[in-house]
Scaffold this active site. Sequence first.
Site, short mmCIF file in Angstrom:
data_model
loop_
_atom_site.label_atom_id
_atom_site.label_comp_id
_atom_site.label_asym_id
_atom_site.label_seq_id
_atom_site.Cartn_x
_atom_site.Cartn_y
_atom_site.Cartn_z
N GLN A 14 0.82 -1.22 0.00
CA GLN A 14 0.00 0.00 0.00
C GLN A 14 0.84 1.26 0.00
O GLN A 14 2.05 1.23 0.29
CB GLN A 14 -0.91 0.00 1.24
N HIS A 71 0.07 5.75 0.93
CA HIS A 71 -0.87 6.73 1.49
C HIS A 71 -0.65 8.06 0.79
O HIS A 71 0.48 8.43 0.46
CB HIS A 71 -0.66 6.87 2.99
N GLU A 85 2.96 7.67 8.55
CA GLU A 85 3.00 6.69 9.65
C GLU A 85 4.43 6.49 10.12
O GLU A 85 5.37 6.56 9.34
CB GLU A 85 2.48 5.33 9.18
N HIS A 107 4.79 0.12 0.75
CA HIS A 107 5.23 -0.65 1.91
C HIS A 107 4.23 -1.75 2.24
O HIS A 107 3.07 -1.70 1.82
CB HIS A 107 5.41 0.25 3.13
N ARG A 136 -4.30 0.55 -2.06
CA ARG A 136 -3.74 -0.80 -1.97
C ARG A 136 -3.24 -1.28 -3.32
O ARG A 136 -3.80 -0.97 -4.36
CB ARG A 136 -4.79 -1.76 -1.41
#
Length: 409
Positions: free
Chosen positions: A91, A93, A118, A251, A270
């Site tokens: 995935q 972001h 993250e 990642h 995804r």
Amino acid sequence: MLLKLKCTVNNYAWGAKGEASMAGNLALDGGHIANLETDKPYAEFWVGTHANGPARVIENNIALKDYFLLHPTYKESMKMVLSVVAPLSIQIHPTKKQGKVLHAKDPKNYPDDNHKPEIAIALTEFELLSGFRQHSQICEYLKLYSEIQELLTEEEKSQIDNLGSFGESSSQVLKKIFSRIWRTPKEKLQTVVDKLARRIQGQENKSALDEIIVYLFTMYPGDVGVFAPIFLNYFKLQPGEATFLEPNMPHAYLKGDCVECMADSDNTIRAGLTPKYIDVESLVEMLNYTETLLPKYIPNELDDGTLLFTPRGIDEFWVQEVKGPSGSIYQLPYSESCSVLTILYGTATVTLGNSSQTLNRGEVLFVGATHSTSERPKVNISDDFLAFRAFTPSPRALESLSNKNLIID
């Protein structure tokens, strides 16, 4: 203000089952769930304000986010997630700008308009894929695992040698090849994935990369994500080590336990290893195709020996490791910000003004902001202790970081 919280456990299929799950054990020990079921996965112990898993104030059973609305002097705390994982989806972001576009276009699959940077901090040995490998290495692997070339055009095959070269932009070549593979119709893709994986399975001496490909194939047969280790860095974090996942960095978590902290968002694009929605077009256009050399994050060490994780360019969250032997006492820095403290091991009493709370493994405490050094929260440790504290840094703290001079109030 000190408030104990009741938090959420997510039972995604990639989580470890029953007593094997650190997330599940923390939730049980902290009183967030009544029992652990042997065959049930416990993937995430989720702490924060997001609508998909809101923490609640135990004292009055109000959602933490609603508590902030009633007490506007408190800043919204960042959510903090403790995960126990088998392979998650490949995935990325989005950035804030991309998040707004995705949400406006497809609110069902992109439920908010925020970005989702993250940081993941290993609690046990933690295996993951993150960032594209050196392009020259990808070139070698596309030749070594030659079955994958069956998905490419003749022109794209001829450009493999340009990966890592100074000719046509290496990142542009990688984008063409990666996009072609990920856009391949499912039936054709499954045929090539199976052909490659079964050839490797028949080999007597397997490399580390061979083993990862076979492992992913046994979990997700025929899935394009089985090819991901050919393109992405594979590495292990040891306990206490961390990685920061910037927007558009590909990642996937593979195995292990970690503390994860992120911006308040659920936007995930995804790319494979999942039965969920895969948005190939957004993925291939937004990916960062540059090389990334083992993106481990190096934290700051504070005077008391604990670690502070302060990813640059992110103003939503910092994470502090809070630990110490039995009998130690210290004050929490950066107390002008609200924070959430999640206890992994041991026992301690936190005191703020006239309020105090004794905390054990699995319990979670919301700590209100203070405005003077004398009001800083004190942690009195009565049993060897490890916790992680998530908070939104104040403007003063962000300024001190930008000046490369962390100030501890």
